[in-house]
Each structure stands twice: as C-alpha cells, then as structure tokens.
Design a protein around this motif. Structure first.
Motif, PDB file in Angstrom:
ATOM      1  N   ILE A 113       0.850  -1.191   0.000  1.00 44.30           N
ATOM      2  CA  ILE A 113       0.000   0.000   0.000  1.00 44.30           C
ATOM      3  C   ILE A 113       0.886   1.241   0.000  1.00 44.30           C
ATOM      4  CG2 ILE A 113      -1.773   1.297   1.241  1.00 44.30           C
ATOM      5  CD1 ILE A 113      -2.811  -1.341   2.326  1.00 44.30           C
ATOM      6  N   PHE A 114       0.632   2.125  -0.955  1.00 43.52           N
ATOM      7  CA  PHE A 114       1.469   3.291  -1.171  1.00 43.52           C
ATOM      8  C   PHE A 114       0.705   4.572  -0.850  1.00 43.52           C
ATOM      9  CE2 PHE A 114       3.809   0.128  -3.370  1.00 43.52           C
ATOM     10  CZ  PHE A 114       5.106   0.595  -3.543  1.00 43.52           C
ATOM     11  N   SER A 115       1.468   5.635  -0.737  1.00 41.60           N
ATOM     12  CA  SER A 115       0.906   6.988  -0.671  1.00 41.60           C
ATOM     13  C   SER A 115       1.995   7.936  -1.133  1.00 41.60           C
ATOM     14  CB  SER A 115       0.476   7.348   0.754  1.00 41.60           C
ATOM     15  OG  SER A 115       1.611   7.677   1.539  1.00 41.60           O
ATOM     16  N   PHE A 116       1.648   9.186  -1.340  1.00 39.73           N
ATOM     17  CA  PHE A 116       2.680  10.193  -1.532  1.00 39.73           C
ATOM     18  C   PHE A 116       3.405  10.383  -0.212  1.00 39.73           C
ATOM     19  CE2 PHE A 116       0.381  10.930  -5.366  1.00 39.73           C
ATOM     20  CZ  PHE A 116       1.334  11.422  -6.262  1.00 39.73           C
ATOM     21  N   SER A 117       4.704  10.637  -0.281  1.00 39.42           N
ATOM     22  CA  SER A 117       5.489  10.737   0.948  1.00 39.42           C
ATOM     23  C   SER A 117       5.020  11.901   1.805  1.00 39.42           C
ATOM     24  CB  SER A 117       6.977  10.897   0.605  1.00 39.42           C
ATOM     25  OG  SER A 117       7.177  11.960  -0.305  1.00 39.42           O
ATOM     26  N   TYR A 118       4.501  12.941   1.170  1.00 36.85           N
ATOM     27  CA  TYR A 118       3.940  14.084   1.885  1.00 36.85           C
ATOM     28  C   TYR A 118       2.617  14.459   1.229  1.00 36.85           C
ATOM     29  CZ  TYR A 118       8.738  14.570   3.586  1.00 36.85           C
ATOM     30  OH  TYR A 118       9.972  14.329   4.144  1.00 36.85           O
ATOM     31  N   LEU A 119       1.594  14.702   2.038  1.00 37.17           N
ATOM     32  CA  LEU A 119       0.295  15.107   1.510  1.00 37.17           C
ATOM     33  C   LEU A 119       0.411  16.396   0.713  1.00 37.17           C
ATOM     34  CD1 LEU A 119      -2.757  14.793   1.283  1.00 37.17           C
ATOM     35  CD2 LEU A 119      -2.985  15.868   3.533  1.00 37.17           C
ATOM     36  N   THR A 120       1.316  17.271   1.125  1.00 35.85           N
ATOM     37  CA  THR A 120       1.525  18.538   0.424  1.00 35.85           C
ATOM     38  C   THR A 120       1.844  18.309  -1.053  1.00 35.85           C
ATOM     39  OG1 THR A 120       2.257  19.703   2.408  1.00 35.85           O
ATOM     40  CG2 THR A 120       3.034  20.566   0.306  1.00 35.85           C
ATOM     41  N   PHE A 121       2.668  17.286  -1.355  1.00 35.50           N
ATOM     42  CA  PHE A 121       3.024  17.025  -2.748  1.00 35.50           C
ATOM     43  C   PHE A 121       1.826  16.476  -3.526  1.00 35.50           C
ATOM     44  CE2 PHE A 121       7.644  16.387  -1.313  1.00 35.50           C
ATOM     45  CZ  PHE A 121       7.931  17.730  -1.530  1.00 35.50           C
ATOM     46  N   GLN A 122       1.007  15.663  -2.887  1.00 34.69           N
ATOM     47  CA  GLN A 122      -0.192  15.169  -3.566  1.00 34.69           C
ATOM     48  C   GLN A 122      -1.121  16.340  -3.896  1.00 34.69           C
ATOM     49  OE1 GLN A 122      -2.612  12.374  -1.348  1.00 34.69           O
ATOM     50  NE2 GLN A 122      -3.595  11.565  -3.179  1.00 34.69           N
ATOM     51  N   GLU A 123      -1.270  17.274  -2.978  1.00 40.29           N
ATOM     52  CA  GLU A 123      -2.122  18.441  -3.216  1.00 40.29           C
ATOM     53  C   GLU A 123      -1.537  19.333  -4.314  1.00 40.29           C
ATOM     54  OE1 GLU A 123      -3.965  18.973   1.293  1.00 40.29           O
ATOM     55  OE2 GLU A 123      -2.080  19.943   0.754  1.00 40.29           O
ATOM     56  N   TYR A 124      -0.239  19.594  -4.242  1.00 43.55           N
ATOM     57  CA  TYR A 124       0.394  20.452  -5.244  1.00 43.55           C
ATOM     58  C   TYR A 124       0.289  19.836  -6.642  1.00 43.55           C
ATOM     59  CZ  TYR A 124       4.096  22.601  -8.016  1.00 43.55           C
ATOM     60  OH  TYR A 124       4.799  23.219  -9.021  1.00 43.55           O
ATOM     61  N   LEU A 125       0.571  18.556  -6.757  1.00 47.31           N
ATOM     62  CA  LEU A 125       0.530  17.898  -8.065  1.00 47.31           C
ATOM     63  C   LEU A 125      -0.895  17.799  -8.593  1.00 47.31           C
ATOM     64  CD1 LEU A 125       3.178  15.151  -7.305  1.00 47.31           C
ATOM     65  CD2 LEU A 125       3.406  16.936  -9.046  1.00 47.31           C
ATOM     66  N   THR A 126      -1.876  17.676  -7.696  1.00 42.43           N
ATOM     67  CA  THR A 126      -3.283  17.681  -8.121  1.00 42.43           C
ATOM     68  C   THR A 126      -3.642  19.038  -8.719  1.00 42.43           C
ATOM     69  OG1 THR A 126      -3.905  16.057  -6.440  1.00 42.43           O
ATOM     70  CG2 THR A 126      -5.662  17.414  -7.334  1.00 42.43           C
ATOM     71  N   ALA A 127      -3.237  20.114  -8.060  1.00 43.96           N
ATOM     72  CA  ALA A 127      -3.487  21.459  -8.584  1.00 43.96           C
ATOM     73  C   ALA A 127      -2.747  21.666  -9.903  1.00 43.96           C
ATOM     74  CB  ALA A 127      -3.054  22.508  -7.563  1.00 43.96           C
ATOM     75  N   ARG A 128      -1.544  21.118  -9.979  1.00 41.38           N
ATOM     76  CA  ARG A 128      -0.775  21.255 -11.216  1.00 41.38           C
ATOM     77  C   ARG A 128      -1.470  20.579 -12.388  1.00 41.38           C
ATOM     78  NH1 ARG A 128       3.076  19.087 -14.387  1.00 41.38           N
ATOM     79  NH2 ARG A 128       4.815  20.437 -15.014  1.00 41.38           N
ATOM     80  N   LYS A 129      -2.110  19.441 -12.120  1.00 41.27           N
ATOM     81  CA  LYS A 129      -2.863  18.744 -13.169  1.00 41.27           C
ATOM     82  C   LYS A 129      -4.039  19.595 -13.640  1.00 41.27           C
ATOM     83  CE  LYS A 129      -4.260  14.986 -15.479  1.00 41.27           C
ATOM     84  NZ  LYS A 129      -5.585  15.407 -15.969  1.00 41.27           N
ATOM     85  N   ILE A 130      -4.682  20.317 -12.731  1.00 40.96           N
ATOM     86  CA  ILE A 130      -5.833  21.154 -13.086  1.00 40.96           C
ATOM     87  C   ILE A 130      -5.419  22.284 -14.013  1.00 40.96           C
ATOM     88  CG2 ILE A 130      -7.559  22.760 -12.143  1.00 40.96           C
ATOM     89  CD1 ILE A 130      -7.597  20.976  -9.626  1.00 40.96           C
ATOM     90  N   VAL A 131      -4.275  22.886 -13.769  1.00 39.66           N
ATOM     91  CA  VAL A 131      -3.860  24.061 -14.561  1.00 39.66           C
ATOM     92  C   VAL A 131      -2.930  23.676 -15.705  1.00 39.66           C
ATOM     93  CG1 VAL A 131      -4.085  25.539 -12.533  1.00 39.66           C
ATOM     94  CG2 VAL A 131      -1.854  24.565 -13.086  1.00 39.66           C
ATOM     95  N   ALA A 132      -2.855  22.388 -16.029  1.00 36.53           N
ATOM     96  CA  ALA A 132      -1.902  21.934 -17.056  1.00 36.53           C
ATOM     97  C   ALA A 132      -2.214  22.471 -18.444  1.00 36.53           C
ATOM     98  CB  ALA A 132      -1.858  20.408 -17.087  1.00 36.53           C
ATOM     99  N   SER A 133      -3.483  22.782 -18.725  1.00 40.38           N
ATOM    100  CA  SER A 133      -3.855  23.279 -20.054  1.00 40.38           C
ATOM    101  C   SER A 133      -3.274  24.670 -20.279  1.00 40.38           C
ATOM    102  CB  SER A 133      -5.373  23.329 -20.192  1.00 40.38           C
ATOM    103  OG  SER A 133      -5.936  22.056 -19.959  1.00 40.38           O
ATOM    104  N   ASP A 134      -2.975  24.977 -21.521  1.00 36.30           N
ATOM    105  CA  ASP A 134      -2.292  26.236 -21.820  1.00 36.30           C
ATOM    106  C   ASP A 134      -3.209  27.319 -22.374  1.00 36.30           C
ATOM    107  OD1 ASP A 134      -2.832  25.059 -24.205  1.00 36.30           O
ATOM    108  OD2 ASP A 134      -0.759  24.965 -24.923  1.00 36.30           O
ATOM    109  N   ASN A 135      -4.527  27.128 -22.362  1.00 40.22           N
ATOM    110  CA  ASN A 135      -5.432  28.184 -22.812  1.00 40.22           C
ATOM    111  C   ASN A 135      -6.729  28.107 -22.005  1.00 40.22           C
ATOM    112  OD1 ASN A 135      -7.603  26.593 -24.471  1.00 40.22           O
ATOM    113  ND2 ASN A 135      -5.617  25.798 -25.200  1.00 40.22           N
ATOM    114  N   LEU A 136      -7.451  29.222 -21.966  1.00 43.93           N
ATOM    115  CA  LEU A 136      -8.641  29.337 -21.140  1.00 43.93           C
ATOM    116  C   LEU A 136      -9.719  28.352 -21.559  1.00 43.93           C
ATOM    117  CD1 LEU A 136     -10.211  30.718 -18.901  1.00 43.93           C
ATOM    118  CD2 LEU A 136     -10.920  32.469 -20.551  1.00 43.93           C
ATOM    119  N   GLU A 137      -9.883  28.126 -22.832  1.00 41.77           N
ATOM    120  CA  GLU A 137     -10.933  27.222 -23.293  1.00 41.77           C
ATOM    121  C   GLU A 137     -10.713  25.821 -22.758  1.00 41.77           C
ATOM    122  OE1 GLU A 137     -14.510  26.615 -24.829  1.00 41.77           O
ATOM    123  OE2 GLU A 137     -13.458  28.555 -24.908  1.00 41.77           O
TER     124      GLU A 137
END
Length: 784
Positions: free
Chosen positions: A502-526
């Motif tokens: 059973i795995f997890s991210f070593s720090y919850l902070t990194f899971q949260e940051y990478l989740t937000a990074r996935k949301i803003v990954a697109s390069d245009n508003l549309e």
C-alpha cells in the motif's frame, strides 16, 4: 615489513585440498566465493605459488582454515591476538589510540583525514562548507519499519489528512530511541531513511565523535562512501572491500596492512558504510556480498550501513533495520537556532531574533504546509533559507513546492554526483511531473490518501501506454510500470510504501500540489474551463481547500476561477426562501432607518458593507462569534465592537455565580468603544459590580437582589446602539449556512493570496459578497 605475498606449504596445501574437497566445489566456485574474476589465483594457491597476501588470507577464511597454519614461513612480525594463539601480543588499546588520534612527531594523519572527510557539510545553495558540529542535531530512530507492517487497506482509508501527516512518522504507534543508542544496541545496523533525512550526516557525526574519543572510544572509525568503492571496483574489475580500505589507510599514512588486520581481528573498528542505494543495480549484489563477507568474518566490530528506505530489498543478512524518524518540534527548534547561527552572516543578536521569528511563524496555522515538509533536514534547511531571504514564509507556496520537487526528481542526486539506473530512461522532468500529477489527481479525486500497489501501477501503465512507441504488450507494460514505481520510490522518495503493498505520496503537500498542477496543465482558457468547472463542485469540501489556494496561485489569470467560485457559493443558498430572507435582512438598513449611515458615515466602501453583512449573519447564526471573526475582520476591524458587545450580553446571561467573566467582557468592550455615551453607560454599569474578594456575603446579596435589574440596564444600553433579531434555522439550514460561511472565507483567502486577478473582478466580488439572489440580480441588471 610484512610480506606482500604468501605461498602455501606442502602440508598446508594438503590441508587446503581436504577442506576444498569437503566443500564439493570447483575452482570456479571458490573463485566466486573469494570474489575473483578468474580462477588463476586459486590455481596458484593450490600449486604452492605466491598469491597476494589478502587473497591468500581470504581463500583460507572461505575454507575455514587458519592461514598461518597453511602459509609457508608466515611472517613472525604480523601481530595476532591471544585467542588465535599468536606468539606475539600487541597492546591493542595503544594501537587504537595511535591509529585514531595520537599526534606524534611523525603523525599517522588518520585523525586529520577523518576530520577532513566527515567534519563539514556542503548545504544546498550555501556557497561555503558548514562545520558539522555547528549544524548537526541528534537524530531519533524508529525500530519498526512501517512499510514492513501488514495492515488492511480499509484501516488506512480511515485516516484523516491530519492523521496522514503523522502516519509512518513514528507518532502513531511507534516509540523512538536516540540514534547513537541504536548503534550501541545493534553491532550490525542498517539505517534507512527518505532522501534528505540526514543519513549521511548521521554517519559523519558518528565518525567525528569516534575520532575524538567521545563515542566508541576503543574503536577506530572508517568511513566509506559505497558508490566510490563501487566506482573504483568497476575500474579495477573486482570487488574487494578489505583491499579498498587498506588503500584508504595507506592514504592516511598507515602503510603496514597488518595494522588494519589486527584492528579487525580484535573487533576495534567502527565501519561506517554510506549510501547502499546509490550503487548501480549491476554492482549492488557484489557490494552487498562484500559487506556480508566482511561483517561475518570480523563479527566483533561495529557496522553501520545507510540506505534509502525504498531500497530495503537489498537485504543484508544478520543486520538490524531501523529508520530515521522525522524531526519532532524540539529538534526543529534546535535545528533552526543552529542554522541561523551557522549559515547567516548577520550579527549574533539578529541571528537569534530571526531564528525565534522563524520558529514562531512556522507554528502558525497558515503555514501548515511548511510544517508538513519541515520534518527532514533537507526541507527544513530549504524553509530556513527561504525565510532568511524574505524574512517571512511566502504567501504563494507553489514556488517552494516546485523547488522541493525539482530536488527530489533529480537535482539532489546531481548535487551529490550520484549516478542512477534510469529505469524510465528518456523521461524528462516535465514528463515525470506529468505522470506524478496524473497519479496525484486520480487518487485525490477519489479521496484516497493511500492506494494499493496494483492501482498505482495501473495509473503508470496507462501513462506509459500513451507515450509514442510504447509497447502494446500487457505483460511488458506491467513490467515497465513496476520498474517505474520502484524508481520513483527509490530515487525520488515521492511515493512511499506505507505498509506492505500500500502506497501513498510521501507528503500530503506534494499530492495536493501535483493535483493542482494537473488542473492548470492546459495552456489556454478554453481548455481550462472544464477542469476549473469541475474543481468548484468541491467548494464545500474542506480537504479541497488547499487545492483551490494552489490552483488560484498557479493560474496566469484567476478571474474565471474566482467568478466560478462566487457563482457556486451563491447557489448554495439560492433555493431556500428562508435563507434568502435572512440574507436580505442582513443586507438591509442596519442601525436606524438610513441604510449605510453607520457611525456618522454617509456611505461605505464595498469591503465595509460586506463586513457589516458578515457580522449580522454571524450574530443571527450563533451567539458566540469566535469562528467568524476572521471573516468579519478581513473587511473592517471596527466590527469587533459589535462582537464584543454581543459577547458581553451572553456572558451576563450565562452562569453568574462568578462575576469575573462579566467584568472581563465589560473591560473588553470598554477598550474599543468610541461612542462617548455608550462608553459612559458601560463604565457606570461596571462600577456597580461588587468585588467578591472584599465581601462574599455582600456579593451574594447583590446577586440575589440587584442582578436582574442590572442586566436589564445593560441590555437597554446596548439595544440603543444596535438592533436585535432572532432567527430559527433547521439543522439542515445550519449546515448550509456553515458551508456558505466557509466557502466565502475560502473565496476571500483566494482574493488575498496575491494571485493574478483584475481589479474590476476583485471589486465586483467584494461588493457582492453575502448578498441575496435578488440583490445580485439587481446589480447584474444595473451593470454593476
């Protein structure tokens, strides 16, 4: 001088052949056990020809023979212990002191070599070395390795985000012991830890303390960087750790190889082997075998090996595994005090003041994410470094998280010049971040802080399968995903096996940051619209709070997101007529009949009117306003007056068996009242309160005869200053109002997070906070 080579006597050859026959080996088998690339030295040994001394002794050791009985004319000057029947006995204590630290007219140079090798650290982004004594903090050890435990997946899923931060950090069920105590307890110890946990520094500290006679004073410290040993072995073509250490002794002025042999035979060596995980895969088996041979042949010595936690599969037989525990609060404080003293170039007083300020601010709730990371020396150093240069923790934390991830994903190994087996060769840093972002987003969306190995391997397999030229064979994809997961765990430490399978991210902070990074990954508003619209559906879920704050900080322009948040918040109460009536009341004229005529003002700015609405919502919502002070005071500190007055009434309505609470509440109100008539009325009422310390009987009489009238005067005085209104909400409406308040607080925190929002959008949101739908529609129709 001791002979450099030895040959077997005739009788010795006979004994050796009998022992060899008893083993049932071929000469190739024996060569392998002695760690030779060819069997030529074995042939020379059995034919009585000269063989390098260390190989001769190793062959005899493998065959369980006393090499002195096998050798022809063994050197008499070679020192041996009494137990082995040597004719000559050496004063071993004197030899230890001579080798380790005795400074003579012709010094051994050993003391200085250890000091030079282990006495300083090169901290990240610091231009000069730092003395280890100036920065080192004693580490604690966990005797139970969390990833070796068996727990049910369902049990882990019960952990909250706060408990996640503690899980696997030694604060759930494990006890800790001092690092030095662990070395004293276990003669063969493997110390595991995450990247940057302080493993190498711990070994350096042991070497320095032993060298000075403050720890293991009867032993000689030897510090070996295992990747250096493996690199030299790769050039030489054979693994031989003892020979490597002999050469290391030679460079420190000890040319007689019998000295090292004597120390080892007498059990007078503290052998510190650093970085087993840093050895390339194709060399790891040979290195492990060498450690095993040396530790089994010279069992009376102390052996300490360090390794990253994820490399625990590199099994060391008869070694005890322990793990470095994250820093506790006391260790964090002591590290910060040492760091600002050792690293900064300001005067002593400024160093101490900045250290105190760092510790004080790190403990604030708004810096929780820094607290989560600052439990290892590496990230605590980074936090100190950022704070030192800015004299505060940054409001936008994304740059700090990115720096941490860049370190773990490659820079940390590059700084230490570690060459890795790149299992996922060809993956660029953006590709690694993209893969991890997909894993983080998928697991966080499902509410999983923990996930089974097969699940995360499937996410990795899906990602690899979308790459150009990817294999279409399921079996090959499975093997690749397993290899990538092992690499991410071992090399980067970003994913950790919490318990078996059973795995997890070593720090919850990194899971949260990478989740937000996935949301803003697109390069245009549309392209951003869909992920942002999905994000706001989580606006009432507390665990998504940090995702909103990180996302709004990463967006080049956050107008669209904050507008979506405002619409979602307003929709929470839009369908309930009673709640709409409540919001309408809160937005109507407040004191007297003239709207906005408060404290002599003819008009109020948007934040001030929103503050008044916030206060009245809180007033009707609950008699105790403490949870809502933050929301109210973001707009207008003067609203505290109303809160203080409300608190005063409630104190005096509650149990009055003790007058102190009411007296304190009156003092708080008087401290901020500006209206002269109200101040006078409250002061007069305060003067009427009896002092229970002077006469308990007089106080009891006053309480029974005068209190009701006194309280009535108090309520009348306050009523003249503001209106009272009573609302009755159902439990469901109470819950919706709580969500409404929390979501508005989140929106305000986003607005105040230094994100990129245009002034027009900011002003419109501030002006329309907490308004009913009718007022919002009117503003929209009027084009406001």
């Amino acid at each position: 001088m001791v002979k450099r080579s030895l040959e077997a006597s005739v009788t010795g050859i006979e004994q050796a052949k009998k022992a060899f026959a008893h083993k049932g080996w071929t000469q190739d088998n024996l060569a392998f056990e002695v760690n030779l690339k060819t069997r030529q030295p074995i042939w020379r040994f059995f034919t009585g020809r000269s063989v390098d001394r260390h190989i001769f002794i190793e062959i005899c050791s493998v065959l369980s023979l006393n090499w002195r009985e096998i050798a022809a004319n063994p050197p008499e000057e070679f020192p041996e212990s009494k137990e082995l029947g040597a004719a000559e006995f050496v004063d071993i204590d004197a030899l230890v002191q001579q080798v380790r630290c005795l400074r003579r007219a012709t010094p051994t140079q050993r003391f200085d070599k250890i000091q030079d090798q282990c006495g300083t650290l090169q901290l990240l982004d610091v231009s000069r070395p730092v003395r280890i004594d100036d920065i080192y903090i004693d580490v604690n050890i966990l005797e139970e390795i969390a990833s070796l435990q068996w727990l049910e997946f369902a049990d882990l899923q019960k952990f909250t985000s706060k408990e996640f931060d503690r899980f696997g950090l030694g604060e759930v069920s494990q006890t800790q012991m001092a690092g030095i105590a662990a070395v004293q307890t276990y003669s063969k110890l493997r110390v595991l830890g995450k990247p940057g946990a302080g493993k190498t520094t711990f070994l350096q500290h042991l070497a320095i303390q032993c060298n000075r006679g403050r720890f293991a004073a009867n032993r000689v410290p030897i510090f070996v960087t295992l990747r250096d040993f493996a690199d030299e072995t790769r050039v030489a073509g054979e693994f031989h750790l003892l020979n490597y250490i002999c050469k290391e002794f030679l460079t420190s002025g000890i040319s007689d190889p019998s000295v090292l042999e004597t120390l080892l035979l007498e059990g007078r060596v503290l052998l510190l082997l650093d970085g087993l995980d840093e050895v390339l895969h194709q060399q790891s088996k040979g290195v492990v075998n060498e450690i095993r041979r040396l530790s089994e042949k010279y069992q009376k010595n102390m052996f300490v090996v360090t390794c990253r936690t994820a490399a625990k599969a590199l099994n060391l037989r008869r070694f005890t595994d322990v793990e470095i525990a994250p820093f506790c609060q006391d260790q964090i404080v002591r590290f910060a005090q040492k760091w600002f003293t050792a690293v900064t170039k300001t005067n002593i007083q400024d160093k101490q003041e900045q250290a105190f300020e760092f510790i004080e601010k790190l403990d604030l709730p708004e810096n929780l994410q820094f607290q989560r990371l600052a439990v290892t020396p590496l990230f605590l150093h980074l936090a100190c470094w950022v704070f030192h240069h800015q004299n505060k923790f940054p409001t936008q934390k994304t740059a700090f998280y990115k720096q941490c991830l860049d370190l773990l994903l490659g820079k940390w190994d590059a700084i230490k010049a570690i060459e890795r087996d790149e299992v996922y060769e060809g993956f660029s840093l953006p590709q690694k971040l993209k893969l991890l972002s997909q894993v983080a987003s998928a697991t966080f969306e499902q509410g999983n802080y923990f996930f089974e190995q097969r699940i995360v391997e499937q996410y990795i397999s899906d990602y690899i399968g979308d790459l150009p030229n990817a294999s279409t064979e399921p079996e090959e994809l499975q093997l690749d995903s397993e290899g990538v997961l092992q690499a991410i765990e071992l090399q980067h430490g970003l994913l950790a096996e919490r318990v078996r399978g059973i795995f997890s991210f070593s720090y919850l902070t990194f899971q949260e940051y990478l989740t937000a990074r996935k949301i803003v990954a697109s390069d245009n508003l549309e392209a951003l619209k869909q992920p942002l619209e999905h994000l706001v559906t989580h606006i009432t879920e507390p665990r998504w709070r940090e995702i909103f704050l990180l996302t709004v900080a990463m967006l080049p322009n956050a107008d669209f997101l904050v507008q979506l948040m405002k619409q979602e918040i307003d929709a929470l109460v839009a369908q309930d007529p009673y709640l709409q009536k409540f919001l309408t009341w809160a937005s109507q004229p407040l004191w007297g009949s003239q709207k906005s005529k408060v404290k002599g003002q003819k008009s109020l700015a948007a934040p001030e009117t929103a503050a008044i609405r916030a206060f009245y919502l809180a007033l009707a919502r609950t008699p105790h306003l403490t949870p809502y002070f933050a929301l109210i005071c973001i707009f207008d500190q003067d609203i505290f007056l109303d809160a203080a007055l409300d608190n005063l009434v409630m104190e005096c309505k509650s149990n009055f068996a003790d007058v102190y609470g009411c007296n304190d509440a009156l003092s708080s109100a008087l401290a901020i009242v500006q209206d002269a008539s109200l101040h006078q009325a409250l002061q007069q009422l305060k003067d009427l309160l009896p002092d229970p310390e002077q006469s308990r009987e007089r106080f009891q009489t006053w309480w029974q005869t005068c209190f009701d009238a006194w309280r009535s005067q108090l309520e009348t005085a306050i009523a003249k200053h503001r209106i009272q209104h009573h609302w009755h909400f159902s439990p469901q409406q109470q819950q919706v109002l709580q969500q409404y308040y929390d979501a508005n607080q989140l929106l305000i925190d986003c607005l105040n997070s230094n994100c990129e929002i245009t002034d027009v959008v900011r002003q419109e949101i501030e002006a329309s906070l907490l308004l009913p739908i009718k007022e919002l529609s009117k503003r929209e129709w009027q084009g406001l």
